[in-house]
Design a protein around this motif. Structure first.
Motif, PDB file in Angstrom:
ATOM      1  N   SER A  75      54.174 -31.719 -26.090  1.00  0.00           N
ATOM      2  CA  SER A  75      53.418 -30.720 -26.545  1.00  0.00           C
ATOM      3  C   SER A  75      51.936 -31.295 -26.547  1.00  0.00           C
ATOM      4  O   SER A  75      51.566 -32.232 -27.057  1.00  0.00           O
ATOM      5  N   TYR A  76      51.072 -30.013 -26.079  1.00  0.00           N
ATOM      6  CA  TYR A  76      49.705 -30.251 -26.463  1.00  0.00           C
ATOM      7  C   TYR A  76      48.566 -28.539 -26.841  1.00  0.00           C
ATOM      8  O   TYR A  76      49.281 -28.073 -26.195  1.00  0.00           O
ATOM      9  N   GLY A  77      48.511 -28.828 -28.114  1.00  0.00           N
ATOM     10  CA  GLY A  77      47.339 -28.055 -27.965  1.00  0.00           C
ATOM     11  C   GLY A  77      46.109 -27.599 -28.861  1.00  0.00           C
ATOM     12  O   GLY A  77      46.447 -28.526 -28.974  1.00  0.00           O
ATOM     13  N   SER A 104      49.871 -21.021 -29.401  1.00  0.00           N
ATOM     14  CA  SER A 104      50.773 -21.639 -29.070  1.00  0.00           C
ATOM     15  C   SER A 104      51.011 -21.779 -27.458  1.00  0.00           C
ATOM     16  O   SER A 104      51.203 -22.674 -26.624  1.00  0.00           O
ATOM     17  N   GLU A 107      48.724 -18.945 -25.174  1.00  0.00           N
ATOM     18  CA  GLU A 107      47.055 -19.834 -24.045  1.00  0.00           C
ATOM     19  C   GLU A 107      47.760 -21.056 -23.703  1.00  0.00           C
ATOM     20  O   GLU A 107      47.881 -21.163 -22.639  1.00  0.00           O
ATOM     21  N   SER A 108      48.341 -22.006 -25.315  1.00  0.00           N
ATOM     22  CA  SER A 108      48.552 -23.621 -24.390  1.00  0.00           C
ATOM     23  C   SER A 108      49.966 -23.633 -23.314  1.00  0.00           C
ATOM     24  O   SER A 108      50.129 -24.354 -22.360  1.00  0.00           O
ATOM     25  N   HIS A 109      51.253 -22.877 -23.530  1.00  0.00           N
ATOM     26  CA  HIS A 109      51.868 -22.863 -22.845  1.00  0.00           C
ATOM     27  C   HIS A 109      51.860 -22.577 -21.752  1.00  0.00           C
ATOM     28  O   HIS A 109      52.549 -22.889 -20.774  1.00  0.00           O
ATOM     29  N   HIS A 112      49.849 -24.652 -19.661  1.00  0.00           N
ATOM     30  CA  HIS A 112      50.737 -26.080 -19.222  1.00  0.00           C
ATOM     31  C   HIS A 112      51.269 -25.990 -17.596  1.00  0.00           C
ATOM     32  O   HIS A 112      51.548 -26.371 -16.993  1.00  0.00           O
ATOM     33  N   GLY A 165      53.274 -25.884 -24.502  1.00  0.00           N
ATOM     34  CA  GLY A 165      52.726 -25.491 -25.598  1.00  0.00           C
ATOM     35  C   GLY A 165      52.893 -26.045 -27.004  1.00  0.00           C
ATOM     36  O   GLY A 165      53.665 -26.181 -27.545  1.00  0.00           O
ATOM     37  N   ARG A 167      50.329 -26.388 -30.365  1.00  0.00           N
ATOM     38  CA  ARG A 167      48.871 -25.693 -31.572  1.00  0.00           C
ATOM     39  C   ARG A 167      48.787 -25.793 -33.235  1.00  0.00           C
ATOM     40  O   ARG A 167      50.116 -26.344 -33.479  1.00  0.00           O
ATOM     41  N   ALA A 454      42.359 -28.452 -21.165  1.00  0.00           N
ATOM     42  CA  ALA A 454      43.840 -29.001 -20.596  1.00  0.00           C
ATOM     43  C   ALA A 454      44.755 -29.733 -20.363  1.00  0.00           C
ATOM     44  O   ALA A 454      45.722 -31.156 -20.236  1.00  0.00           O
TER      45      ALA A 454
END
Length: 537
Positions: A75-77, A104, A107-109, A112, A165, A167, A454
């Protein structure tokens, strides 16, 4: 959680919040007398890690000597500093958790999932050969880059990275501490950062546990550990470009670090490179002619990090009919002209000059115009006053579009929105997109056009973690690997161009809005609905 059972066997009707929460674990780390850090991690990253690179860190506990652990489904955020509600900690905590889940997932998920889908669709097939070589000579675009020779080694294992995602939210104990956190120039800033990042680093390194909670703040498990490589984060909650490096002193599980330690640096430039992939895709789809130097363009939010870079690149491409707008402009002062270069000098408010590295004005080509700006909305003038069709680029934050006069947007225009929340998720956003579509206006939302930062973060950690990455010590390495920024820019350009083209094609073929197309493309139905059906075994 009040999920509604339906007559169908093993089917539940979930609200968007319920849908998001069942895919996310939340961890809470208290920092005594300073803040509480909340971390969101996709459940697959914790429950079913798919290891790609797992170096042996057993011989050291010093975070400066640890090597990054990289999983295919890490996971990354990013990170946000949440202002507390003075005198009401419980409400502050609930606000932080609400922000955590939204950021998370939406936006992030979403970004990705989108980037992984573009790879599946072949975004990088003409760049990376089956033999794991770069097919093309990539000339450096500026002094910060180096040429990438044809045949440069770059493993197709990169395509195995399908991040989820994540965060981080930092909730300060009080407003005074919050002001320190968001003010990098404060004399106590580094001290506060270090106290926070030290504890977060130990958790990311798997050296300590944290309290696992649900989205309502109830304790699920005390002293809960995560597997190595489950989460990477980037501290990007302020203008300080060293935040990622400060965290890097405590963990290698951080992205966006300085080039001197193998990182790609700040994300803004890569985000803009990805944006121009979407811009070119829209042109190739026939929405406008990018070869027309007189193409009417509105650039709203032209003075921020992404906006100023976008303005620079539009000028370099030779566009002459551009209208810029930004709440950072000082509209009480005249726009003067540089007698040497002929450029217009747009005054910047003194309080906003940090956006322009302290400059008192923004330079724009002499043929460009300046439109009025207002906080929280797009002005009719910036949108084009329902005149000739134009490309409207909004490099802004917040939900300004929903508070603007949509009728001011000319028929058959193209609207490119960098902000992920410019089009709200669910039914509300869908109604806005349908209203635009009914007037022939094609809009692309932030998740589809600004995931370049990202995307480059994955390139960075792949470079750092693989055998030829070169990074062996955070902040104290004897060798200084150079991250190939040019390759990062090329990868995100191609990914976003592929994704935007796919969304526009899908929307046209199915006669749907692009937010519905994005929901289908990423298999995330909550992007366009308030309720979803979830089957359980």
């Amino acid at each position: 959680m009040s999920m509604q059972a339906l007559p169908e066997v093993n089917v539940l009707k979930l609200t968007a919040q319920e849908y998001v929460s069942i895919h996310t674990y939340i961890y809470e780390i208290p920092i005594p007398n300073t803040a509480t850090v909340f971390l969101a991690i996709n459940r697959e990253s914790v429950d079913s890690p798919e290891v790609l690179v797992h170096p042996d860190n057993s011989g050291t506990s010093d975070p400066k000597n640890l090597k990054a652990v990289l999983n295919c489904n890490s996971s990354y955020g990013g990170t946000r500093a949440e202002p507390p509600v003075e005198g009401d900690y419980e409400q502050s905590r609930l606000n932080a958790l609400e922000s955590l889940l939204k950021l998370s997932f939406y936006e992030s998920h979403t970004k990705h999932k989108y980037l992984s889908k573009t790879n599946e669709k072949g975004a990088l097939d003409e760049l990376i050969s089956p033999e794991s070589k770069i097919k093309n000579y990539l000339k450096a675009q500026n002094e910060a880059q180096k040429d990438i020779p044809e045949g440069y080694d770059f493993s197709r294992d990169f395509l195995k990275l399908e991040f989820r995602g994540g965060r981080a939210i930092i909730l300060s104990e009080n407003l005074d501490i919050h002001e320190i956190i968001v003010d990098a120039s404060h004399p106590k800033a580094y001290e506060v950062y270090s106290s926070i990042f030290k504890e977060v680093g130990k958790f990311l390194n798997g050296q300590t546990g944290a309290t696992k909670i649900d989205f309502q703040g109830n304790v699920v498990e005390e002293d809960s550990f995560i597997p190595a490589g489950a989460l990477f984060i980037t501290p990007d909650f302020g203008p300080n470009k060293r935040l990622a490096d400060y965290l890097h002193e405590h963990t290698p599980q951080v992205l966006g670090v300085d080039a001197s330690v193998g990182g790609g640096g700040g994300k803004a430039a890569y985000t803009v490179s990805g944006f121009f992939g979407a811009f070119d895709a829209a042109s190739e789809q026939g929405l406008f002619n990018a070869d027309d130097e007189n193409l009417p363009i509105s650039l709203i939010g032209a003075a921020g990090a992404m906006g100023s870079d976008t303005a620079k690149r539009l000028a370099e491409k030779g566009f002459k009919n551009v209208l810029v707008s930004d709440i950072a402009y000082d509209y009480t002062k005249p726009v003067e002209t540089d007698s040497t270069t002929g450029e217009k000098l747009v005054p910047i408010l003194e309080s906003e000059r940090y956006r322009m590295n302290g400059e008192a004005f923004q330079r724009i080509p002499s043929s460009w115009g300046v439109a009025l700006a207002e906080p929280g909305k797009f002005t009719d003038e910036a949108l084009g006053k329902n005149g000739e069709p134009r490309v409207i680029i909004a490099m802004t934050f917040g939900k300004a579009l929903k508070h603007s006069n949509l009728d001011a947007i000319p028929y058959n225009s193209t609207v490119l929105l960098s902000e992920n929340w410019a089009i709200p998720p669910g039914d509300e956003g869908l109604e806005i997109m349908k209203a635009l579509k009914d007037r022939g206006i094609m809009a692309l939302q932030g998740q589809a056009i600004t995931p370049g930062g990202a995307g480059n973060s994955k390139v960075e950690i792949f470079f750092r973690a693989t055998e030829n990455g070169g990074i062996t010590k955070a902040m104290e390495n004897e060798q200084t690997p150079t991250y190939h920024k040019r390759l990062g820019h090329e990868i995100v350009y191609r990914q976003v161009k592929q994704g935007a083209s796919d969304l526009l094609t899908l929307a046209k073929e199915r006669d749907i809005t692009t937010i519905e197309a994005l929901a289908e493309y990423t298999n995330l139905p909550v992007l366009a609905r308030n309720f979803v059906l979830q089957k359980f075994l």
